[in-house]
Design a protein around this motif. Sequence first.
Motif, PDB file in Angstrom:
ATOM      1  N   TYR A 714     -34.448  -1.174 -28.635  1.00  0.00           N
ATOM      2  CA  TYR A 714     -33.114  -1.104 -28.035  1.00  0.00           C
ATOM      3  C   TYR A 714     -33.135  -1.440 -26.545  1.00  0.00           C
ATOM      4  CZ  TYR A 714     -31.047   0.957 -32.239  1.00  0.00           C
ATOM      5  OH  TYR A 714     -30.575   1.174 -33.517  1.00  0.00           O
ATOM      6  N   MET A 715     -34.314  -1.608 -25.977  1.00  0.00           N
ATOM      7  CA  MET A 715     -34.390  -2.095 -24.601  1.00  0.00           C
ATOM      8  C   MET A 715     -34.165  -3.606 -24.553  1.00  0.00           C
ATOM      9  SD  MET A 715     -35.046   0.526 -22.694  1.00  0.00           S
ATOM     10  CE  MET A 715     -35.960   0.180 -21.191  1.00  0.00           C
ATOM     11  N   TYR A 717     -32.848  -5.587 -27.744  1.00  0.00           N
ATOM     12  CA  TYR A 717     -31.834  -6.078 -28.679  1.00  0.00           C
ATOM     13  C   TYR A 717     -30.508  -5.459 -28.255  1.00  0.00           C
ATOM     14  CZ  TYR A 717     -29.545  -7.137 -33.161  1.00  0.00           C
ATOM     15  OH  TYR A 717     -28.700  -7.617 -34.137  1.00  0.00           O
ATOM     16  N   THR A 718     -29.554  -6.302 -27.925  1.00  0.00           N
ATOM     17  CA  THR A 718     -28.305  -5.790 -27.358  1.00  0.00           C
ATOM     18  C   THR A 718     -27.284  -5.497 -28.447  1.00  0.00           C
ATOM     19  OG1 THR A 718     -28.702  -7.321 -25.557  1.00  0.00           O
ATOM     20  CG2 THR A 718     -26.587  -6.183 -25.575  1.00  0.00           C
ATOM     21  N   ARG A 721     -21.990  -1.445 -26.408  1.00  0.00           N
ATOM     22  CA  ARG A 721     -21.905  -0.052 -25.959  1.00  0.00           C
ATOM     23  C   ARG A 721     -20.458   0.241 -25.564  1.00  0.00           C
ATOM     24  NH1 ARG A 721     -27.400   2.272 -24.065  1.00  0.00           N
ATOM     25  NH2 ARG A 721     -28.803   0.657 -24.793  1.00  0.00           N
ATOM     26  N   GLU A 782     -26.089 -16.514 -19.847  1.00  0.00           N
ATOM     27  CA  GLU A 782     -26.817 -17.727 -19.468  1.00  0.00           C
ATOM     28  C   GLU A 782     -26.372 -18.931 -20.298  1.00  0.00           C
ATOM     29  OE1 GLU A 782     -31.042 -17.598 -18.910  1.00  0.00           O
ATOM     30  OE2 GLU A 782     -31.108 -19.746 -18.512  1.00  0.00           O
TER      31      GLU A 782
ATOM     32  N   GLY B 101     -29.589   3.382 -14.682  1.00  0.00           N
ATOM     33  CA  GLY B 101     -29.655   3.806 -16.086  1.00  0.00           C
ATOM     34  C   GLY B 101     -28.344   4.400 -16.569  1.00  0.00           C
ATOM     35  N   ASP B 102     -28.448   5.528 -17.258  1.00  0.00           N
ATOM     36  CA  ASP B 102     -27.268   6.237 -17.711  1.00  0.00           C
ATOM     37  C   ASP B 102     -27.372   7.679 -17.225  1.00  0.00           C
ATOM     38  OD1 ASP B 102     -28.979   7.673 -19.647  1.00  0.00           O
ATOM     39  OD2 ASP B 102     -28.984   5.777 -20.735  1.00  0.00           O
ATOM     40  N   VAL B 105     -30.539   9.609 -18.004  1.00  0.00           N
ATOM     41  CA  VAL B 105     -31.707   9.128 -17.253  1.00  0.00           C
ATOM     42  C   VAL B 105     -31.624   9.613 -15.809  1.00  0.00           C
ATOM     43  CG1 VAL B 105     -32.792   7.042 -16.332  1.00  0.00           C
ATOM     44  CG2 VAL B 105     -32.123   7.138 -18.747  1.00  0.00           C
ATOM     45  N   PHE B 186     -26.461  -7.412 -11.540  1.00  0.00           N
ATOM     46  CA  PHE B 186     -26.122  -8.000 -12.831  1.00  0.00           C
ATOM     47  C   PHE B 186     -27.115  -7.411 -13.811  1.00  0.00           C
ATOM     48  CE2 PHE B 186     -26.129 -11.360 -16.070  1.00  0.00           C
ATOM     49  CZ  PHE B 186     -24.767 -11.573 -16.212  1.00  0.00           C
ATOM     50  N   GLN B 188     -29.155  -6.368 -17.342  1.00  0.00           N
ATOM     51  CA  GLN B 188     -29.618  -6.778 -18.662  1.00  0.00           C
ATOM     52  C   GLN B 188     -28.823  -5.925 -19.636  1.00  0.00           C
ATOM     53  OE1 GLN B 188     -31.147  -5.596 -21.481  1.00  0.00           O
ATOM     54  NE2 GLN B 188     -33.303  -6.155 -21.491  1.00  0.00           N
ATOM     55  N   PRO B 189     -28.145  -6.544 -20.612  1.00  0.00           N
ATOM     56  CA  PRO B 189     -27.167  -5.786 -21.398  1.00  0.00           C
ATOM     57  C   PRO B 189     -27.770  -4.738 -22.330  1.00  0.00           C
ATOM     58  CG  PRO B 189     -27.390  -8.025 -22.231  1.00  0.00           C
ATOM     59  CD  PRO B 189     -28.171  -7.967 -20.968  1.00  0.00           C
ATOM     60  N   ALA B 190     -29.020  -4.885 -22.729  1.00  0.00           N
ATOM     61  CA  ALA B 190     -29.610  -3.895 -23.633  1.00  0.00           C
ATOM     62  C   ALA B 190     -30.216  -2.733 -22.852  1.00  0.00           C
ATOM     63  CB  ALA B 190     -30.657  -4.546 -24.527  1.00  0.00           C
ATOM     64  N   SER B 191     -31.108  -3.028 -21.933  1.00  0.00           N
ATOM     65  CA  SER B 191     -31.819  -1.958 -21.220  1.00  0.00           C
ATOM     66  C   SER B 191     -31.011  -1.424 -20.047  1.00  0.00           C
ATOM     67  CB  SER B 191     -33.143  -2.491 -20.678  1.00  0.00           C
ATOM     68  OG  SER B 191     -32.911  -3.376 -19.590  1.00  0.00           O
ATOM     69  N   ARG B 192     -30.064  -2.209 -19.579  1.00  0.00           N
ATOM     70  CA  ARG B 192     -29.248  -1.884 -18.409  1.00  0.00           C
ATOM     71  C   ARG B 192     -30.067  -1.874 -17.108  1.00  0.00           C
ATOM     72  NH1 ARG B 192     -23.804  -0.723 -19.984  1.00  0.00           N
ATOM     73  NH2 ARG B 192     -23.687  -1.570 -22.065  1.00  0.00           N
ATOM     74  N   PHE B 193     -31.303  -2.366 -17.163  1.00  0.00           N
ATOM     75  CA  PHE B 193     -32.024  -2.616 -15.923  1.00  0.00           C
ATOM     76  C   PHE B 193     -31.394  -3.827 -15.251  1.00  0.00           C
ATOM     77  CE2 PHE B 193     -35.407   0.131 -17.425  1.00  0.00           C
ATOM     78  CZ  PHE B 193     -36.010   0.566 -16.255  1.00  0.00           C
ATOM     79  N   PHE B 261     -33.404 -12.965 -21.323  1.00  0.00           N
ATOM     80  CA  PHE B 261     -32.038 -12.732 -20.852  1.00  0.00           C
ATOM     81  C   PHE B 261     -31.655 -13.636 -19.693  1.00  0.00           C
ATOM     82  CE2 PHE B 261     -33.056  -8.882 -23.139  1.00  0.00           C
ATOM     83  CZ  PHE B 261     -31.884  -8.662 -23.839  1.00  0.00           C
ATOM     84  N   ALA B 262     -32.642 -14.106 -18.948  1.00  0.00           N
ATOM     85  CA  ALA B 262     -32.331 -14.963 -17.793  1.00  0.00           C
ATOM     86  C   ALA B 262     -33.544 -15.807 -17.441  1.00  0.00           C
ATOM     87  CB  ALA B 262     -31.913 -14.109 -16.597  1.00  0.00           C
TER      88      ALA B 262
ATOM     89  N   GLU C 130     -22.381   5.231 -21.699  1.00  0.00           N
ATOM     90  CA  GLU C 130     -23.156   3.986 -21.839  1.00  0.00           C
ATOM     91  C   GLU C 130     -24.571   4.260 -22.355  1.00  0.00           C
ATOM     92  OE1 GLU C 130     -24.453   1.748 -18.429  1.00  0.00           O
ATOM     93  OE2 GLU C 130     -24.250   3.464 -17.112  1.00  0.00           O
TER      94      GLU C 130
END
Lengths: 790, 284, 160
Positions: A714-715, A717-718, A721, A782, B101-102, B105, B186, B188-193, B261-262, C130
Amino acid sequence: MSNTNYIGQSPKRVEDKRFTTGNGRYTDDIVLPNMTFAHFVRSPHAHAKIVSVDTSEALAMKGVVAIFTGQDMKKTGIVGVPAGWQVDFINGDRMKEPPHALLVWDKARHVGDGVAMVIAESRAAARDAAEAVVVEYDVLPAVVNAAKAVHDNAPLVHDDAPNNKAFDWTLGNPIGEVDAAIAACAHVTTLEFTNQRLSPNAMEPRCAIGNYDQYNEKYTLYTTSQNPHLTRLLMCAFVLGIPEHKVRVVAPDVGGGFGSKIFHYIEEAMVIWASKQINRPIKWTSTRTEAFLTDAHGRDHVTKAEMGFDKDGNVKALRVNTFANLGAYLSTFGPAVPTYLHGTLLQGLYTTPKINVKVTGVFTHTTAVDAYRGAGRPEATYLLERLMDKAALEMNRDPAALRFQNFIPPFDGVTQPGYVTQVALQYDSGNYGPVLERGLEMVGYENFRAEQAAARKKGKYLGIGFSTYIEACGIAPSAVVGALGARAGLYESAQVRVQPTGKVSVYSGSHSHGQGHETTFAQVVADKLGIPMSDIEIVHGDSEAVAFGMGTYGSRSLAVGGSAIVKSIEKVLEKGAKIAAFKLEAAVEDLEYANGKWTVKGTNKSIGFGDVALTAYVPHHYPAGLEPGLDFSSFYDPANFTYPFGCHIAIVEVDIETGKVKLNRFIAVDDVGNVINPMIVDGQIHGGLAQGIGQAMFEEVLYDDDGQLVNASYMDYTMPRADDLPMFETDRTVTPCPHNPLGVKGAGEAGCIGSTPAVVNAVMDALHPFGIKDLVMPMTPERVWRAIHG
Amino acid sequence: MIPSSFEYMRVSTVAEAIDALRHDTDAKVLAGGHSLIPAMKLRLSQPSKLIDISRIPALNFIRDRGKYIAIGAATTHGTIATHKTTVQKLPLLAHAASMIGDVQVRNMGTIGGSIAHADPAADWPAVLLAAGATIVVEGSTGVKKIPASEFFVDFFTTQLGEGELITEIHVPEPTVGTYRQAYAKFVQPASRFAIVGCAIQFELKDGVISNAHVAYNGVLACAFRDAAVESSLNGQPLTEATIENAASKAGAGSNILSDNFASAPYRAHLTKIYTKRALQSCLA
Amino acid sequence: MKIPIKVLINNKEVKTMVEPRQLLVFLLRDQLRLTGTHIGCDTSSCGACTVHLDGNAVKSCTVLAVQVDGRSVHTIESMAGSALHPIQEGFKEEHGLQCGFCTPGMIMTTANLLRTCPNPSEHQIREALEGNICRCTGYHNIIKAVQYAADKLQKEVKHV
């Protein structure tokens, strides 16, 4: 209105007291005495010969109970888990169905293929020992893309499947006729695309507990399954050869399925088999990464589609060629999804007179692909609805108007016959114009184009996208699907047991893993019997309680399982009337049943449901020749599929500096036939929308060329949310199903089927000023940025 | 997922922690555990011992010491986001902390743990660079004060030596009214880092920029300040033209990170965009 | 080697022995049989394992049991009294759950939100959640559930 008119009401869910308080009972919550824990050693390579497996060090570790390897399984003669659907080659050759071993001994064919099973006294000990199992691999080249896997020089997944083909298949009008029709068209719109691979990601990871009771020679499997009886049947008859009457399969509370928990998985068979070897219960719980590697994936089609129009914009022909990635092995319904659940839906809502589809099922060195929410129908809808919007753009037509023009005219399936498609189906009932009309009204389409133009002047890129879909639920009848290759029936069973006090227990072969059957089914029973919902208990998910069941998938529970309940209720009422007539000293024909009692028409002489029930079980003063008891079973085999349809409209805003897409609004007008519980139906739609939107914007299982699944957490694969989605704007039209007693069609998958192309179409509309005509999913920032900026 | 076995030791003073670290070079320091435990669950990290410093009072505080605000290394992101002192005196840090994070976290993860881990995508390194912070490190040889600009060295690599512990972060208090600050990212949509994070601090006197700090995370192997961007700002008025010019200088470096992702070119582009957006937020 | 810990769990003192590597979520689920706290992802991404540690929401799959020694943990099992807690009631009334697997974590995170922000906007609710993934509901009814709970809790405050 009586207070037992439950149909069409939204009582709160019966299930929620336990779920909101942490008292749900999921498989991993179950602890059996003397239980052990399993951990699987899995191949880290997509394609590799297994040279050796050394378990000696691991076996010597503290807490280790047993280790089984592929070689151990080879000696048992167990072949593996079978496919549940046979799709043969066009030339008549039989489908290639290579064995899917419980543990592999010759070769690993995808990352995550099971190599050994370690059983220990604790989760931690099993995990530690698995790390100490030494496997020597001879790594081989892999192929992950279906279109590439059919090339002559591609690595073979199975030696006996040349060009990695499992089957090829065609449906519709003869290809020559379709070619000619397309050649004669004034305009042809072409779409070449990949409908990307997705991971279902039910929040509860799979879990299985096997327990062999040596004294009663009886097996119990607790498992995260959408259809425990089917798992039992497959396991007993095809995998382990153990006696079905000595096997109990329980699927307790299950934390979501979305298709991924339909299939019989090797871990279920292994915990059952191994528990007999060690005479102790064994629990296996998947980690999330294991879930990515071993839960069946969805979609993964590489498709070329062409839609031809005459000069007036009438659809004249559709030609589709698809390579469907099946993964390394055939999963339970793997062959059915890209064929009978995809090709058959290519008529859509349109009057297209000539359609031909060809599908090639292909093995690759990847996780098996099977039904994921929508299963084939999202793929069909995506190609049709993308073609419609793209064609409208190319022909300079309004996308809504082009759809209206090509819709099949209304038919109710009662006074007018069902609509016979070019691709083997007969739609039950449909009235397609109103869903689009209502959608346009809700979105304010009249004003949208002006808003869009004004926004563009300010550098804000808005887009609108449409999707008008049809889908097929409650796949049936059994005789037809059997002729098409299904190796199971597709009916459902239900037992309605009226207890002596008039309380009712209902045993359903459908399985609830979020759908709320305990509420919806109880509403049906309460309404039909005219008794309070609190007098009804819905029992499901236990092969020892429920006679038989085909389970829950394909949005079939209410249409098929609910109809089976209605059939049993009819039998209860029929017998009840005989008892009531006897007690009331009247003829059955003179009675009417309402509000929980039989009344002699035109009198105030009546007898309540509870009194009749008690009489049935204490038959002292009782009709001669009538059996005591009030307890009926039914097996309902529908006459046809049901065909929900609807209109989805997305409005997006694209940040052209970053390429990020924001979903501003989502409108869904769905027609799922009659609705028993509007609250629950809306919830099903919402959830489907989120998953369909997820495919358009976020989700994709990524394999590299070596066959490594690179985003197996889950880090990486999006999924959508809370802050990715807007509030949904939903409405309904109601076109009842003419062939089942409830008039219902099915709502579980509709949201997921219609929404994906609406979002993609909206992004394309927003990007129209940049001359962009197509983009692959998911529409990541992207990808969008690259399209805009070349 | 279960970590491999290790010993656990909870210490109540910094001296005890340093002593424990000296005696076991395979030991690791545990504060909130939100960088370390995930790596241990994947068995990417298999320390022999965890030295839990989370209960050391001397590491858990936020204090105004006049010229700078001191933040104990074991202070959680959540505390930094909401503490009166940080909210009033270090709004950049409070704001950035609220974006990490959230909420769960933020309630557990610590500033010291994050910067010791030095994930290139983490928020703190760029923010501390922009804020001109100093990292206070203690080891058996004594106390060192390392400027943030020297602390971050490479992927998951810092100036923190073997047996050393981060104890405090010192952040100079910007003079309210003359300083402008921003952090924009900006994700990363999964990890939110962060895929790209841009932290900015500069002085604005009579409408002219000076003393600009512009730092990035997510872009290179570790967080860094971009001298080219900074010099394009210093001495210039805070206008859209200045901002456009500064943004055009950003993301020019080589070795820009690339992932699913980028890609590097896209990241470079985002670096410009987020430089612009961070600066634009200072216009108000 | 196991070491002793003493934790206040749902206001009850628990003394037990744990391996240092024991995660809090396994202490709760396997040792104490508090199975309302779930494991969905292993990477502190999904929030199904959310509990309160000294009153703050944390992800118990990323906390070691030894870290909570001497501290107070509250799980979903502590939320309801004789009646459902207003947040639980909100999830039921607004159909904010389907399979129920993410629900305990959603409720615990919501409790954290409403403690710090009693009257959140839709945007604030979405941001606060989130770190909790729901695969069933599309979040629509979860947002409504949180709003229901916020309204009800605020009314209760006014009545006091």
